[in-house]
Design a protein around this motif. Sequence first.
Motif, short mmCIF file in Angstrom:
data_model
loop_
_atom_site.label_atom_id
_atom_site.label_comp_id
_atom_site.label_asym_id
_atom_site.label_seq_id
_atom_site.Cartn_x
_atom_site.Cartn_y
_atom_site.Cartn_z
N PHE A 1 -9.78 1.82 0.26
CA PHE A 1 -9.65 2.77 -0.84
C PHE A 1 -9.34 2.02 -2.13
O PHE A 1 -9.01 0.83 -2.13
CB PHE A 1 -8.53 3.79 -0.55
CG PHE A 1 -7.14 3.19 -0.59
CD1 PHE A 1 -6.42 3.15 -1.78
CD2 PHE A 1 -6.58 2.65 0.55
CE1 PHE A 1 -5.15 2.59 -1.82
CE2 PHE A 1 -5.30 2.08 0.51
CZ PHE A 1 -4.60 2.05 -0.67
N GLN A 2 -9.48 2.74 -3.22
CA GLN A 2 -9.11 2.25 -4.54
C GLN A 2 -8.09 3.23 -5.12
O GLN A 2 -8.17 4.43 -4.84
CB GLN A 2 -10.35 2.23 -5.46
CG GLN A 2 -11.46 1.30 -5.00
CD GLN A 2 -11.18 -0.14 -5.37
OE1 GLN A 2 -10.93 -0.47 -6.52
NE2 GLN A 2 -11.21 -1.01 -4.38
N TRP A 3 -7.18 2.73 -5.90
CA TRP A 3 -6.28 3.63 -6.62
C TRP A 3 -7.00 4.12 -7.86
O TRP A 3 -7.54 3.33 -8.62
CB TRP A 3 -5.00 2.90 -7.05
CG TRP A 3 -4.08 2.53 -5.94
CD1 TRP A 3 -3.79 1.27 -5.51
CD2 TRP A 3 -3.29 3.42 -5.13
NE1 TRP A 3 -2.89 1.33 -4.47
CE2 TRP A 3 -2.57 2.64 -4.22
CE3 TRP A 3 -3.15 4.81 -5.10
CZ2 TRP A 3 -1.70 3.19 -3.27
CZ3 TRP A 3 -2.29 5.36 -4.16
CH2 TRP A 3 -1.57 4.55 -3.26
N ASP B 1 -2.75 12.51 0.65
CA ASP B 1 -1.55 11.75 0.99
C ASP B 1 -0.83 12.44 2.14
O ASP B 1 -0.45 13.60 2.03
CB ASP B 1 -0.64 11.67 -0.23
CG ASP B 1 0.28 10.46 -0.15
OD1 ASP B 1 0.36 9.87 0.94
OD2 ASP B 1 0.89 10.13 -1.17
N GLU C 1 0.82 -1.20 0.00
CA GLU C 1 0.00 0.00 0.00
C GLU C 1 0.86 1.25 0.00
O GLU C 1 0.39 2.33 -0.29
CB GLU C 1 -0.90 0.02 1.23
CG GLU C 1 -2.04 -0.97 1.13
CD GLU C 1 -3.05 -0.77 2.26
OE1 GLU C 1 -3.00 0.27 2.93
OE2 GLU C 1 -3.87 -1.67 2.46
N THR D 1 3.00 3.99 -4.38
CA THR D 1 1.95 4.57 -5.20
C THR D 1 2.09 4.09 -6.63
O THR D 1 3.12 4.33 -7.27
CB THR D 1 2.02 6.11 -5.18
OG1 THR D 1 1.96 6.56 -3.83
CG2 THR D 1 0.88 6.72 -5.97
N PRO E 1 -6.32 -2.12 -4.72
CA PRO E 1 -5.03 -2.29 -4.04
C PRO E 1 -4.84 -3.70 -3.49
O PRO E 1 -3.71 -4.13 -3.25
CB PRO E 1 -5.08 -1.26 -2.92
CG PRO E 1 -6.54 -1.03 -2.67
CD PRO E 1 -7.21 -1.21 -3.98
N LYS F 1 -4.14 8.26 -7.25
CA LYS F 1 -4.53 8.76 -5.94
C LYS F 1 -5.42 7.77 -5.22
O LYS F 1 -6.14 6.99 -5.83
CB LYS F 1 -5.27 10.09 -6.11
CG LYS F 1 -4.37 11.25 -6.52
CD LYS F 1 -5.16 12.53 -6.40
CE LYS F 1 -4.38 13.81 -6.58
NZ LYS F 1 -3.03 13.79 -7.01
N LYS F 2 -5.34 7.85 -3.88
CA LYS F 2 -6.24 7.02 -3.08
C LYS F 2 -7.62 7.64 -3.10
O LYS F 2 -7.79 8.83 -2.84
CB LYS F 2 -5.74 6.96 -1.63
CG LYS F 2 -4.51 6.12 -1.43
CD LYS F 2 -4.13 6.12 0.03
CE LYS F 2 -2.85 5.31 0.24
NZ LYS F 2 -2.41 5.37 1.65
N TRP F 3 -8.59 6.81 -3.39
CA TRP F 3 -9.96 7.27 -3.48
C TRP F 3 -10.82 6.41 -2.55
O TRP F 3 -10.78 5.18 -2.63
CB TRP F 3 -10.43 7.17 -4.93
CG TRP F 3 -11.88 7.48 -5.15
CD1 TRP F 3 -12.46 8.71 -5.13
CD2 TRP F 3 -12.92 6.55 -5.44
NE1 TRP F 3 -13.81 8.59 -5.39
CE2 TRP F 3 -14.10 7.29 -5.58
CE3 TRP F 3 -12.95 5.15 -5.58
CZ2 TRP F 3 -15.33 6.67 -5.86
CZ3 TRP F 3 -14.17 4.55 -5.86
CH2 TRP F 3 -15.34 5.31 -6.00
N ARG F 4 -11.51 7.08 -1.65
CA ARG F 4 -12.27 6.37 -0.63
C ARG F 4 -13.37 5.50 -1.26
O ARG F 4 -14.19 5.99 -2.03
CB ARG F 4 -12.90 7.39 0.34
CG ARG F 4 -13.44 6.77 1.60
CD ARG F 4 -13.79 7.84 2.61
NE ARG F 4 -12.60 8.43 3.23
CZ ARG F 4 -12.19 9.68 3.09
NH1 ARG F 4 -12.87 10.51 2.35
NH2 ARG F 4 -11.12 10.12 3.68
#
Length: 91
Positions: free
Chosen positions: A31-33, A89, A3, A6, A66, A17-20
């Motif tokens: 999260f999903q990338w 981040d 994790e 990146t 992820p 980016k990490k997306w909730r």
Amino acid sequence: MSEKKTPKCPHCGTAMKKWRTPLNSTWITEFQWVCFNDDCSYFVRGWDFMWKEQSVKASYRHRMDPETGASGPLPAWSKDAHKDQIIADES
Ligand SMILES: [Zn+2]
């Protein structure tokens, strides 16, 4: 799949980016990338494709799980869609 590292979008090379993950989704991860580059070829092409094939004004962003490393489209109805769920981040 760590994790901490990146991943980069395979379509544009931008750091994802990490997306909730939405509560009502089938994804089990926190999260999903997601590639949030508005100039990403995948995202840019998507508008044309969706309009021609489905007659809808929408596109999709490149998304990667992820946990499994599996990628797929994240439907987006505008450039700003989903951006309110980006996890900042901390590093
Ligand atoms: Zn991209």
